[in-house]
Design a protein around this motif. Structure first.
Motif, PDB file in Angstrom:
ATOM      1  N   ALA A   1      -9.125   0.613 -10.739  1.00  0.00           N
ATOM      2  CA  ALA A   1      -8.219  -0.526 -10.895  1.00  0.00           C
ATOM      3  C   ALA A   1      -7.573  -0.512 -12.277  1.00  0.00           C
ATOM      4  O   ALA A   1      -6.375  -0.807 -12.418  1.00  0.00           O
ATOM      5  CB  ALA A   1      -8.976  -1.830 -10.669  1.00  0.00           C
TER       6      ALA A   1
ATOM      7  N   SER B   1       0.841  -1.194   0.000  1.00  0.00           N
ATOM      8  CA  SER B   1       0.000   0.000   0.000  1.00  0.00           C
ATOM      9  C   SER B   1       0.875   1.243   0.000  1.00  0.00           C
ATOM     10  O   SER B   1       2.104   1.167  -0.009  1.00  0.00           O
ATOM     11  CB  SER B   1      -0.915  -0.005   1.229  1.00  0.00           C
TER      12      SER B   1
ATOM     13  N   LEU C   1      -4.802   2.012 -12.359  1.00  0.00           N
ATOM     14  CA  LEU C   1      -3.587   1.481 -11.731  1.00  0.00           C
ATOM     15  C   LEU C   1      -2.896   0.505 -12.676  1.00  0.00           C
ATOM     16  O   LEU C   1      -1.660   0.522 -12.806  1.00  0.00           O
ATOM     17  CB  LEU C   1      -3.944   0.788 -10.424  1.00  0.00           C
TER      18      LEU C   1
ATOM     19  N   GLN D   1     -14.758   1.672  -8.978  1.00  0.00           N
ATOM     20  CA  GLN D   1     -13.675   0.795  -8.540  1.00  0.00           C
ATOM     21  C   GLN D   1     -12.997   0.108  -9.716  1.00  0.00           C
ATOM     22  O   GLN D   1     -11.768  -0.004  -9.765  1.00  0.00           O
ATOM     23  CB  GLN D   1     -14.224  -0.223  -7.541  1.00  0.00           C
TER      24      GLN D   1
ATOM     25  N   LEU E   1      -8.542  -6.396  -7.167  1.00  0.00           N
ATOM     26  CA  LEU E   1      -9.002  -5.379  -6.224  1.00  0.00           C
ATOM     27  C   LEU E   1      -9.892  -6.042  -5.178  1.00  0.00           C
ATOM     28  O   LEU E   1     -10.961  -6.570  -5.495  1.00  0.00           O
ATOM     29  CB  LEU E   1      -9.774  -4.285  -6.958  1.00  0.00           C
TER      30      LEU E   1
ATOM     31  N   LEU F   1       2.603   1.228  -4.095  1.00  0.00           N
ATOM     32  CA  LEU F   1       1.784   1.057  -5.299  1.00  0.00           C
ATOM     33  C   LEU F   1       2.260   1.965  -6.422  1.00  0.00           C
ATOM     34  O   LEU F   1       2.204   1.593  -7.594  1.00  0.00           O
ATOM     35  CB  LEU F   1       0.310   1.347  -4.993  1.00  0.00           C
TER      36      LEU F   1
ATOM     37  N   HIS G   1      -4.191   5.753  -2.954  1.00  0.00           N
ATOM     38  CA  HIS G   1      -3.227   5.906  -4.039  1.00  0.00           C
ATOM     39  C   HIS G   1      -3.715   6.914  -5.076  1.00  0.00           C
ATOM     40  O   HIS G   1      -2.932   7.763  -5.550  1.00  0.00           O
ATOM     41  CB  HIS G   1      -2.986   4.550  -4.705  1.00  0.00           C
TER      42      HIS G   1
ATOM     43  N   PRO H   1      -4.390  -4.527  -4.351  1.00  0.00           N
ATOM     44  CA  PRO H   1      -4.771  -3.508  -3.377  1.00  0.00           C
ATOM     45  C   PRO H   1      -6.203  -3.749  -2.880  1.00  0.00           C
ATOM     46  O   PRO H   1      -6.995  -4.439  -3.525  1.00  0.00           O
ATOM     47  CB  PRO H   1      -4.697  -2.217  -4.189  1.00  0.00           C
TER      48      PRO H   1
ATOM     49  N   GLU I   1      -6.929   1.111  -0.071  1.00  0.00           N
ATOM     50  CA  GLU I   1      -5.560   1.389  -0.525  1.00  0.00           C
ATOM     51  C   GLU I   1      -5.550   2.026  -1.905  1.00  0.00           C
ATOM     52  O   GLU I   1      -4.748   2.929  -2.173  1.00  0.00           O
ATOM     53  CB  GLU I   1      -4.758   0.090  -0.532  1.00  0.00           C
ATOM     54  N   LEU I   2      -6.438   1.586  -2.785  1.00  0.00           N
ATOM     55  CA  LEU I   2      -6.503   2.181  -4.116  1.00  0.00           C
ATOM     56  C   LEU I   2      -7.009   3.616  -4.034  1.00  0.00           C
ATOM     57  O   LEU I   2      -6.511   4.495  -4.757  1.00  0.00           O
ATOM     58  CB  LEU I   2      -7.405   1.347  -5.016  1.00  0.00           C
ATOM     59  N   GLU I   3      -7.984   3.876  -3.160  1.00  0.00           N
ATOM     60  CA  GLU I   3      -8.468   5.246  -2.973  1.00  0.00           C
ATOM     61  C   GLU I   3      -7.351   6.162  -2.479  1.00  0.00           C
ATOM     62  O   GLU I   3      -7.205   7.294  -2.964  1.00  0.00           O
ATOM     63  CB  GLU I   3      -9.622   5.249  -1.971  1.00  0.00           C
TER      64      GLU I   3
ATOM     65  N   VAL J   1      -4.690  -6.588 -12.001  1.00  0.00           N
ATOM     66  CA  VAL J   1      -5.000  -5.994 -10.703  1.00  0.00           C
ATOM     67  C   VAL J   1      -6.142  -6.786 -10.093  1.00  0.00           C
ATOM     68  O   VAL J   1      -7.199  -6.960 -10.719  1.00  0.00           O
ATOM     69  CB  VAL J   1      -5.388  -4.504 -10.826  1.00  0.00           C
TER      70      VAL J   1
END
Length: 329
Positions: free
Chosen positions: A210, A172, A213, A206, A224, A176, A195, A187, A191-193, A222
């Motif tokens: 993803a 995280s 990313l 979402q 998610l 990332l 990032h 993630p 964690e993606l939010e 990925v």
């Protein structure tokens, strides 16, 4: 130590996990606790423990320090998990998992871990290079200890490439942003939010996050993690939502690590990604049904799926040949 593992996991910030319960969490009072349970902890170690249950030859690599580090390695020896611990100064961290019986809520207290010097980090990665020359996958999972920056992600990516292994990264924060060229990233939505710097409220948001990313890192896939909603699989050609597998919730600790382990186990045995991901979801459900970071037993997974690669699989040699072809190319 295992001579030729299919998977090598790296845990730079291992922990000894203790889990116990209290009748009710209240401040400024002496709380009478249940008898504690102790388990080996840290992302890569948890992944390795589940892979070991699934019959995948796996070697866990991690630094170990002090009395707590010795207790951790003794627990791994009792489980029969092959590992190589690199002795460093300081003391391996403790992580505490406390369940409030009055609410059923679980609280996690995570210590920062012992600092890892550049020389100690070099020693850890050199062990991975030495033991991983036949591995199909290298897994870097868990938090980074004090003294280690997210620049280590690029080093591990190059290391995996040099031995012909695919890198699986579960990290995280700044890690990332440096995960360029990994085969698989896992993630969570949170964690993606963090990032991306924005909320991802809907499934469409979402999936779009993803994919962003995936494109930015040029990763292969990925995965998610969407909590109780399941996972999203995003590749260069596909977006797939897979629901979670229902389970009685005992503890959520280690569920993400079990997800990663199940996916890798399926891939090692030559399965396609969706099938491997469904095994990962079943492993996650089985992990949720156990206390603390204890790992489910082999027979327990049957309650969640009958599609499990027990022992050698006739696609396994094909997977080894594919790994050899990647190294030769």
């Amino acid at each position: 130590m295992l001579d030729s593992p299919d998977v090598v996991t790296i845990t730079l910030n291992p922990a000894l996990d203790d889990s116990f319960s209290v009748p009710k969490l209240v401040p400024a009072r002496k709380l009478r606790c249940s008898a504690p349970r102790f388990d080996p902890g840290g992302g890569g170690i948890n992944v390795a423990r589940v892979l070991h249950v699934l019959g995948v030859p796996t070697l866990a690599v991690f630094p170990t320090a002090g009395h707590i580090g010795r207790a951790l390695t003794e627990l791994l020896e009792a489980e029969g998990l092959p590992f190589e611990g690199i002795e460093v100064g300081g003391e391996t961290r403790l992580s505490h998992h406390v369940t409030d019986l009055s609410t059923g809520l679980e609280y996690r207290f995570v210590l920062p871990g012992t600092p890892l010097s550049q020389a100690d980090l070099d020693r850890c990665l050199e062990v991975v290079r030495r033991v991983g020359h036949h591995a199909a996958y290298v897994v870097l999972s868990g938090s980074l200890p004090p003294g280690v920056s997210s620049d280590v992600i690029a080093r591990v990516t190059c290391l995996a490439d040099s031995i012909g292994a695919r890198l699986v990264l579960d990290a995280s924060g700044g890690a990332l942003a440096r995960a360029h060229g990994a085969f698989l990233l896992k993630p969570s939505v949170r964690e993606l939010e963090e990032h991306l710097g924005r909320h991802l409220e809907s499934a469409e948001d979402q999936l779009a996050g993803a994919r962003e990313l995936l494109v930015a890192t040029q990763a292969g896939v990925v995965v998610l993690s969407r909590g109780h909603l399941g996972i999203a699989l995003v590749t260069a050609t596909d977006d797939v939502l897979l629901p979670a597998v229902a389970s009685d919730v005992v503890s959520g600790v280690g569920a993400g690590d079990a997800l990663v382990a199940g996916i890798i186990a399926g891939l090692v045995h030559g399965w396609d990604l969706p099938r491997a991901a469904r095994l990962g979801l079943s492993c996650s459900a089985a992990m949720i049904a156990t206390a603390g970071t204890s790992v489910f037993a082999r027979q327990d997974i049957a309650a969640f799926t009958d599609d499990v690669p027990w022992g050698p699989h006739d696609r396994r040699e094909e997977g080894r040949r594919e790994s050899a072809d990647r190294r030769a190319s």
